[in-house]
Each structure stands twice: as C-alpha cells, then as structure tokens.
Motif scaffolding. Sequence first.
Motif, mmCIF file in Angstrom:
data_model
loop_
_atom_site.group_PDB
_atom_site.id
_atom_site.type_symbol
_atom_site.label_atom_id
_atom_site.label_comp_id
_atom_site.label_asym_id
_atom_site.label_seq_id
_atom_site.Cartn_x
_atom_site.Cartn_y
_atom_site.Cartn_z
ATOM 1 N N ASN A 2 -26.956 -18.514 17.327
ATOM 2 C CA ASN A 2 -27.837 -17.362 17.521
ATOM 3 C C ASN A 2 -29.246 -17.639 17.024
ATOM 4 N N LYS A 3 -29.324 -18.339 15.877
ATOM 5 C CA LYS A 3 -30.634 -18.681 15.328
ATOM 6 C C LYS A 3 -31.365 -19.652 16.244
ATOM 7 N N MET A 4 -30.626 -20.597 16.811
ATOM 8 C CA MET A 4 -31.250 -21.572 17.708
ATOM 9 C C MET A 4 -31.774 -20.889 18.978
ATOM 10 N N TRP A 5 -30.987 -19.960 19.525
ATOM 11 C CA TRP A 5 -31.432 -19.242 20.715
ATOM 12 C C TRP A 5 -32.642 -18.368 20.406
ATOM 13 N N SER A 6 -32.685 -17.793 19.227
ATOM 14 C CA SER A 6 -33.839 -16.989 18.834
ATOM 15 C C SER A 6 -35.094 -17.843 18.735
ATOM 16 N N MET A 7 -34.946 -19.036 18.139
ATOM 17 C CA MET A 7 -36.087 -19.953 18.052
ATOM 18 C C MET A 7 -36.543 -20.397 19.432
ATOM 19 N N LEU A 8 -35.576 -20.656 20.325
ATOM 20 C CA LEU A 8 -35.923 -21.080 21.681
ATOM 21 C C LEU A 8 -36.679 -19.984 22.420
ATOM 22 N N ARG A 9 -36.245 -18.742 22.259
ATOM 23 C CA ARG A 9 -36.941 -17.625 22.892
ATOM 24 C C ARG A 9 -38.361 -17.474 22.350
ATOM 25 N N LEU A 10 -38.506 -17.660 21.033
ATOM 26 C CA LEU A 10 -39.840 -17.566 20.441
ATOM 27 C C LEU A 10 -40.759 -18.652 20.977
ATOM 28 N N VAL A 11 -40.230 -19.859 21.120
ATOM 29 C CA VAL A 11 -41.030 -20.968 21.649
ATOM 30 C C VAL A 11 -41.448 -20.689 23.085
ATOM 31 N N ILE A 12 -40.516 -20.208 23.901
ATOM 32 C CA ILE A 12 -40.830 -19.903 25.294
ATOM 33 C C ILE A 12 -41.875 -18.795 25.383
ATOM 34 N N MET A 13 -41.716 -17.760 24.559
ATOM 35 C CA MET A 13 -42.683 -16.663 24.553
ATOM 36 C C MET A 13 -44.060 -17.143 24.100
ATOM 37 N N ALA A 14 -44.094 -18.037 23.124
ATOM 38 C CA ALA A 14 -45.374 -18.574 22.649
ATOM 39 C C ALA A 14 -46.060 -19.394 23.741
ATOM 40 N N ILE A 15 -45.278 -20.192 24.464
ATOM 41 C CA ILE A 15 -45.842 -20.992 25.551
ATOM 42 C C ILE A 15 -46.396 -20.092 26.651
ATOM 43 N N LEU A 16 -45.635 -19.067 27.030
ATOM 44 C CA LEU A 16 -46.098 -18.130 28.056
ATOM 45 C C LEU A 16 -47.347 -17.385 27.603
ATOM 46 N N ALA A 17 -47.385 -17.033 26.302
ATOM 47 C CA ALA A 17 -48.567 -16.349 25.770
ATOM 48 C C ALA A 17 -49.796 -17.249 25.833
ATOM 49 N N LEU A 18 -49.610 -18.536 25.484
ATOM 50 C CA LEU A 18 -50.736 -19.479 25.548
ATOM 51 C C LEU A 18 -51.224 -19.660 26.975
ATOM 52 N N ILE A 19 -50.292 -19.746 27.920
ATOM 53 C CA ILE A 19 -50.672 -19.894 29.327
ATOM 54 C C ILE A 19 -51.456 -18.672 29.797
ATOM 55 N N SER A 20 -51.053 -17.494 29.340
ATOM 56 C CA SER A 20 -51.730 -16.261 29.748
ATOM 57 C C SER A 20 -53.111 -16.123 29.113
ATOM 58 N N VAL A 21 -53.223 -16.548 27.849
ATOM 59 C CA VAL A 21 -54.475 -16.355 27.115
ATOM 60 C C VAL A 21 -55.488 -17.451 27.413
ATOM 61 N N ALA A 22 -55.028 -18.630 27.816
ATOM 62 C CA ALA A 22 -55.927 -19.773 28.009
ATOM 63 C C ALA A 22 -57.091 -19.480 28.950
ATOM 64 N N PRO A 23 -56.896 -18.867 30.128
ATOM 65 C CA PRO A 23 -58.059 -18.579 30.987
ATOM 66 C C PRO A 23 -59.073 -17.641 30.345
ATOM 67 N N ILE A 24 -58.578 -16.666 29.553
ATOM 68 C CA ILE A 24 -59.491 -15.735 28.889
ATOM 69 C C ILE A 24 -60.311 -16.458 27.828
ATOM 70 N N VAL A 25 -59.647 -17.336 27.067
ATOM 71 C CA VAL A 25 -60.357 -18.107 26.039
ATOM 72 C C VAL A 25 -61.409 -19.001 26.687
ATOM 73 N N TRP A 26 -61.032 -19.643 27.802
ATOM 74 C CA TRP A 26 -61.996 -20.518 28.493
ATOM 75 C C TRP A 26 -63.170 -19.703 29.030
ATOM 76 N N MET A 27 -62.906 -18.507 29.524
ATOM 77 C CA MET A 27 -63.978 -17.642 30.024
ATOM 78 C C MET A 27 -64.954 -17.280 28.901
ATOM 79 N N VAL A 28 -64.412 -16.863 27.752
ATOM 80 C CA VAL A 28 -65.277 -16.481 26.636
ATOM 81 C C VAL A 28 -66.057 -17.692 26.132
ATOM 82 N N ALA A 29 -65.384 -18.837 26.030
ATOM 83 C CA ALA A 29 -66.083 -20.048 25.585
ATOM 84 C C ALA A 29 -67.165 -20.442 26.578
ATOM 85 N N GLY A 30 -66.874 -20.326 27.874
ATOM 86 C CA GLY A 30 -67.873 -20.666 28.888
ATOM 87 C C GLY A 30 -69.078 -19.757 28.858
ATOM 88 N N ALA A 31 -68.875 -18.517 28.425
ATOM 89 C CA ALA A 31 -69.994 -17.584 28.343
ATOM 90 C C ALA A 31 -71.004 -18.008 27.281
#
Length: 278
Positions: A2-31
């Motif tokens: 159960n702990k391993m599956w929880s860690m795996l879900r957290l990792v997947i959620m973190a990766i998806l969050a980074l993918i979602s936030v990356a274009p916004i960060v690049w936009m702000v940096a480009g500004a």
Amino acid sequence: MNKMWSMLRLVIMAILALISVAPIVWMVAGAFRPYQELFKYTTLDWHLIVPVEWTWKNFHNVIFNARNPFLRYIWNTLFVASVVTALVLIINSMAAFAFAKIRFRFKTAVFALFMSAMIIPGEVTLVPNYLLMHDLGWLNSYKALIVPSMLSVFGIFMLRQFFAEVPNEMMEAARMDGASLPRTYVAIVLPAAVPALITLGLMTFLGNWDSYLWPLIVINEQKMQMIQVGISTFSSNEGTDWSKVLAANTLSTVPILLLFLFLQRYYIQGITMSGIKG
C-alpha cells in the motif's frame, strides 16, 4: 504494498503537475527575457526556464503601448466578465429553481428542450446571433457581448441538481411560516448551493475572460475590445513580437490565478458534489 502504491501515485501526480505547469513557467520566464534571448535556449538547459538577462521592458511596452491600450482591454474584459457572471448567476439560478422545485405544465418537455441545446456547437449560432445583434443595432456595444451570454444551459442543469437536493420539507416549513416563494428561494435554496454558484461563477468568468471569436466579430472599435483580441494585435504582417505576447498573456493570467486561489476550495467542492449528484 500500500505504501509503495501511494508513493507511485504521488510520483505520477508530481510528473503530471510538472507537465501542466511547465508551459506556464516558460511563459512567465519568457515575459522577462529580451526578444533576442527568447528562442536561444531550446534544449533541456537551466536557462530554458531562468532568463540570463532579466528585463521589465516587455511589460512596459505592453502596458504603455499607445497603439494597443492594454489596460483598457483589461478593464473592458473585467467589466463584461463581471456583469455576465452576475447575470448568469441570477437568471440561471432562478430558472434552475423553477425546474427543481416549482410544478408547472410541460416542465419535463421544456427541460428536455433546454438540455438539447447543449449538443449544438457554439459556432453554429454565430451567424444567427450576429444577424440578431445587427437587427437590434447592438453591434460595437457592450450589449452584444453581455446579453447573448446571460443564459447558460449547463449552468441551469448544474444548479438544478443542487436545488433538487434541498428537502421539500424545508420549503413547506418556510411556506407555513409565511415565507413567499421568492423569500424561500433567497433564504433557503440559494445558501444550500453556494459551492455550485461559485463554481458556475468561476467557469462563466473564465469563459468570458478568454473569449476571442465573438468579441472579434461584434466589436470593431479598438478601445472597446476584449483582452484576448487585444493580445492578438501584437501579431501583424511584419511578424509576431513574442516577447510582448508572452508579457501580455502573463498579465492576463494573473487575475484568473488570484481568483482561483481564493475560491479553489468552493470550486473543487462544487465540481465534486455535482459529479456525485449528476
């Protein structure tokens, strides 16, 4: 396990969050980059996110642009989006209350007719709506932006789901205490649907804030234009000034982010509850 599956879900959620936030960060940096540096770093490099040379010039050129009054675009969009949101909450909540709690003839048929409008693409209604605005003499005015957006079929459906959950016994008790139907609506039904109202309000405000095609069609006067159309004016036949576009997009994103940060708890609650009840 159960702990391993929880860690795996957290990792997947973190990766998806980074993918979602990356274009916004690049936009702000480009500004904050000068135009010469904007597309200089295209590989996975630290400077892809962090500018080498920081500059506020892009924001200055956008805000104090004599040809494109960006602050005026923000005011126009804020005014139209706020008025439309207020009208949508008032009109659609009353319609949802009628469908949920008032008995009248052909209610089921009328509600089914309303729901059938959800399958019609918005592009199909552009020409009829434009001709209607022309016949009414509303072209190049705020009325053309506000009035056609006052009704939301999805909003009526969502609020009806919430209002239907209000016990009829409470309405009967209010009626026996002498409360009129409007007072029952305001004092009992509306407070029970605050998360849904905030959710609908956020969705409506965001939809009008990001509106592009309809304002482009019905508004010709530049000083009355909306923010998304205003951002597109930084592109011309000579090319696109991407530094200004990124700065303008960053400025236009700030109000929405602040609004969502303050109201995200109600928004998530409204989406969750509407999913359960729907």
